[in-house]
Structure formats: structure tokens, C-alpha cells
Design a protein around this motif. Structure first.
Motif, PDB file in Angstrom:
ATOM      1  N   VAL A  68      91.652  17.748  42.813  1.00  8.00           N
ATOM      2  CA  VAL A  68      92.672  18.679  42.320  1.00  8.00           C
ATOM      3  C   VAL A  68      92.282  19.153  40.932  1.00  8.00           C
ATOM      4  O   VAL A  68      91.985  18.344  40.053  1.00  8.00           O
ATOM      5  CB  VAL A  68      94.067  18.026  42.307  1.00  8.00           C
ATOM      6  N   MET A  70      93.878  21.151  37.788  1.00  6.52           N
ATOM      7  CA  MET A  70      95.204  21.483  37.273  1.00  6.52           C
ATOM      8  C   MET A  70      95.078  21.983  35.849  1.00  6.52           C
ATOM      9  O   MET A  70      94.314  21.434  35.052  1.00  6.52           O
ATOM     10  CB  MET A  70      96.120  20.250  37.331  1.00  6.52           C
ATOM     11  N   VAL A  86      93.620  32.035  39.303  1.00  3.97           N
ATOM     12  CA  VAL A  86      93.887  32.539  40.659  1.00  3.97           C
ATOM     13  C   VAL A  86      92.672  33.269  41.208  1.00  3.97           C
ATOM     14  O   VAL A  86      92.305  33.117  42.391  1.00  3.97           O
ATOM     15  CB  VAL A  86      95.126  33.448  40.647  1.00  3.97           C
ATOM     16  N   VAL A  89      90.063  30.777  42.323  1.00  2.00           N
ATOM     17  CA  VAL A  89      90.438  30.119  43.573  1.00  2.00           C
ATOM     18  C   VAL A  89      90.222  31.052  44.758  1.00  2.00           C
ATOM     19  O   VAL A  89      89.776  30.625  45.835  1.00  2.00           O
ATOM     20  CB  VAL A  89      91.901  29.642  43.494  1.00  2.00           C
ATOM     21  N   VAL A  97      89.711  25.336  50.240  1.00  3.26           N
ATOM     22  CA  VAL A  97      91.017  25.241  49.580  1.00  3.26           C
ATOM     23  C   VAL A  97      91.986  24.565  50.543  1.00  3.26           C
ATOM     24  O   VAL A  97      92.373  25.140  51.565  1.00  3.26           O
ATOM     25  CB  VAL A  97      91.528  26.630  49.168  1.00  3.26           C
ATOM     26  N   HIS A 100      97.552  24.637  47.399  1.00  3.10           N
ATOM     27  CA  HIS A 100      97.754  25.098  46.026  1.00  3.10           C
ATOM     28  C   HIS A 100      99.210  25.493  45.880  1.00  3.10           C
ATOM     29  O   HIS A 100      99.921  25.729  46.876  1.00  3.10           O
ATOM     30  CB  HIS A 100      96.833  26.277  45.682  1.00  3.10           C
ATOM     31  N   ASN A 101      99.680  25.558  44.652  1.00  5.62           N
ATOM     32  CA  ASN A 101     101.066  25.964  44.417  1.00  5.62           C
ATOM     33  C   ASN A 101     101.164  27.471  44.264  1.00  5.62           C
ATOM     34  O   ASN A 101     100.141  28.175  44.235  1.00  5.62           O
ATOM     35  CB  ASN A 101     101.651  25.248  43.200  1.00  5.62           C
ATOM     36  N   SER A 103     101.620  30.954  42.593  1.00  3.65           N
ATOM     37  CA  SER A 103     101.317  31.521  41.273  1.00  3.65           C
ATOM     38  C   SER A 103     102.523  32.194  40.644  1.00  3.65           C
ATOM     39  O   SER A 103     102.502  32.506  39.449  1.00  3.65           O
ATOM     40  CB  SER A 103     100.170  32.531  41.382  1.00  3.65           C
ATOM     41  N   LEU A 110      99.418  25.827  37.238  1.00  3.62           N
ATOM     42  CA  LEU A 110      98.751  26.073  38.516  1.00  3.62           C
ATOM     43  C   LEU A 110      97.809  24.913  38.835  1.00  3.62           C
ATOM     44  O   LEU A 110      97.180  24.333  37.963  1.00  3.62           O
ATOM     45  CB  LEU A 110      97.971  27.386  38.456  1.00  3.62           C
ATOM     46  N   TRP A 111      97.712  24.591  40.118  1.00  2.00           N
ATOM     47  CA  TRP A 111      96.788  23.566  40.582  1.00  2.00           C
ATOM     48  C   TRP A 111      96.280  23.954  41.966  1.00  2.00           C
ATOM     49  O   TRP A 111      96.907  24.734  42.680  1.00  2.00           O
ATOM     50  CB  TRP A 111      97.462  22.188  40.641  1.00  2.00           C
ATOM     51  N   VAL A 112      95.135  23.410  42.328  1.00  3.31           N
ATOM     52  CA  VAL A 112      94.521  23.664  43.619  1.00  3.31           C
ATOM     53  C   VAL A 112      93.808  22.398  44.068  1.00  3.31           C
ATOM     54  O   VAL A 112      93.205  21.689  43.260  1.00  3.31           O
ATOM     55  CB  VAL A 112      93.540  24.856  43.549  1.00  3.31           C
ATOM     56  N   ALA A 113      93.938  22.081  45.357  1.00  3.64           N
ATOM     57  CA  ALA A 113      93.256  20.942  45.965  1.00  3.64           C
ATOM     58  C   ALA A 113      92.018  21.450  46.696  1.00  3.64           C
ATOM     59  O   ALA A 113      92.132  22.301  47.585  1.00  3.64           O
ATOM     60  CB  ALA A 113      94.175  20.192  46.919  1.00  3.64           C
TER      61      ALA A 113
END
Length: 284
Positions: A68, A70, A86, A89, A97, A100-101, A103, A110-113
Motif C-alpha cells: 500500500v 499512502m 491519481v 496510479v 491495482v 484504492h480509495n 479521489s 489517497l492510498w492504493v494497494a
């Protein structure tokens, strides 16, 4: 004894090949300011950090591992930095991906797995997938920080620095549903249930003891007397039982003096008489 025999033997120093290799942990421990969970992933440790954000080693409830990325609180408050996050990503492959949450949540970081990462079975494929996910997370944070942008022209003047670089705490996050029931181990769940049961028993015992102490208690004050619209007296008639060998008993009459009118009624009443409602204007 010769000079050769008198010399002490010197042990040769360990060569680099013979020295034990230092064990580098896969991730650093989490800090108190780190979130315990983002989305559906539980954080396990820190993999890296810079002014733009943090890299975490995570795992979901199904045992799926991921990385992740963040944002920090400083970069999350910058609209341009959020746009770069963004955009970075969106440039990743779709299968890389995992989650993700949104935007549009401007109050959250913001975070992305990034993944997928197979279970560590000691094979080189699992290590390659983990390194690839970490590299992709680093690229996202580098795009936010813009530290890999090539220099154009000759450098002049002060060095470029983001105004939010000093705010390096993890950005704001939201946990829903609450994580505390799921994160407990089975032993902790039994301890929590035992504590709740003990509190319930103590409360029930306190209520029972209070009932035993005050069940025969008399009221501290008499019942309130409600006056009538005619301003008449309230009389309570209590029958009494005569002692053996005597005549018929007479009822006991008690009058509330505060409600008896001051005119038209004598101050003393004969035994057995009951006052009646009297108009204060009728004096004779």
C-alpha cells in the motif's frame, strides 16, 4: 627453544565470506501514528517513506498480500500532488491495482494497494512479485514528489522544495467498519467476553443488595395532599379495633390543619365528627 617456536600463533581474521550475513527485516515496525487498517487491508509494517507518502506491507482477511502506498498529510492537502498521485496510479496495469480509495474524498489521504503478491513459499517468483510491487509503489510516491524529473537547463537560484515536505505524518484515514473485533486473537476474545460477564454479574449483585436493604424502608415524607377546588379539608378516617371487653370502637379522625378554613369551623372537632364543606361567607 628457537625464535620460531617462541612466536605466538596469530589467528587469521574472518574473511568477508566467512562472516555471518546481516538479516534485514522485510518491514519496519508500525508507529503509533500509522493506521491499523486501510480499506480491506491490515497494515503489517513499513517498507519505506519519503515526504510524499509511505509504503506499507499489508494483508487482507483472505490472506492476500499487497503493498500500500499512502500519502502524507502534507501532500494530501495539495491538490496538484493528489492529481499526480491519481495520474501515476492510472498509468499502472489494471491487474496491478488491487484497491484504492475515492479521489473525491478531499478530507482523506489517497492510498492504493499494489499487487498481486503470492504467498512467500521461498521461490524466486514470490520475491520478484514483492519487489515489483514495492518498485511500483516507489514510482507512485516519486511521481508525487517529482524527484525523478530530469533537470532542464542550468540550475540557478535556490533548490526546489515543496512547501508541505515538513509535514510527514501519515495522512488522514477512515476506518469502517471498526477493526477492533476482527483484530483480536481468540485468547483476547475470551478475555473480553469474561470481563463483560464479570461486569454484568457485579452490577446484578449490587442491584440485589440494594433491594435487600431498602425493601422494608418507610417513605421519608408523607404523601402529598392535593387540595380541592372548594378549599375543603382533607380528612383521613382510620378504623380502630377496641380492646377486649370494651364497647364498639370509634374511628380515628385526622385533619390537615393547613387545609381547614380559618373561619366557619371550630379549632377542635369532637370525636367521631366529620367536617363538611362550609362557605367562608356564611358566618352565622
Amino acid at each position: 627453544m628457537t625464535a620460531t617456536e617462541s612466536q605466538t600463533e596469530v589467528q587469521p581474521a574472518d574473511t568477508p565470506e566467512e562472516r555471518p550475513a546481516l538479516e534485514i527485516p522485510d518491514a519496519l515496525p508500525l508507529q503509533p501514528e500509522d493506521p491499523p487498517r486501510v480499506g480491506e487491508f491490515w497494515l503489517r509494517g513499513r517498507l519505506g517513506a519519503n515526504a510524499a507518502g509511505y509504503l506499507y506491507s499489508v494483508r487482507d482477511d483472505n490472506g492476500r498480500d499487497a503493498v500500500v502506498a499512502m500519502m502524507t498529510e502534507g501532500s494530501a492537502d495539495d491538490a496538484a500532488a493528489r492529481d499526480r498521485f491519481v495520474r501515476a496510479v492510472d498509468e499502472l496495469p489494471e491487474d496491478a491495482v488491487l484497491a484504492h480509495n475515492d479521489s473525491d474524498d478531499e478530507d482523506l489521504a489517497l492510498w492504493v494497494a499494489v499487487g498481486p503478491i503470492r504467498e512467500d513459499d521461498g521461490s524466486s517468483a514470490a520475491s520478484d512479485e514483492r519487489l515489483l510491487a514495492e518498485r511500483r509503489g516507489e514510482d507512485i510516491l516519486s511521481a508525487v514528489l517529482m524527484d525523478r524529473v530530469p533537470q532542464i537547463g542550468k540550475p540557478r537560484g535556490p533548490e526546489f522544495r515543496h512547501y508541505w515536505e515538513s509535514r510527514r505524518r501519515p495522512g488522514l484515514f477512515r476506518i469502517w467498519p471498526l477493526p477492533w473485533p476482527n483484530v483480536l486473537r481468540p485468547a483476547s476474545r475470551w478475555a473480553l467476553a469474561f470481563a463483560l460477564l464479570t461486569m454484568a454479574l457485579i452490577m446484578a449483585l449490587a442491584v440485589f443488595l440494594a433491594w435487600l436493604l431498602f425493601r422494608h424502608a418507610q417513605p421519608l415524607e408523607p404523601e402529598p395532599v392535593i387540595p380541592t377546588p372548594n378549599n375543603t379539608a382533607t380528612v383521613t378516617v382510620t378504623p380502630t379495633t377496641p380492646p377486649p371487653g370494651t364497647g364498639t370502637g370509634s374511628p380515628s379522625v385526622s385533619v390537615s390543619p393547613s387545609l381547614v378554613p380559618t373561619t366557619g369551623i371550630p379549632t377542635t372537632l369532637p370525636s367521631g365528627s366529620i367536617p363538611t364543606a362550609t362557605d367562608p361567607a356564611d358566618k352565622y
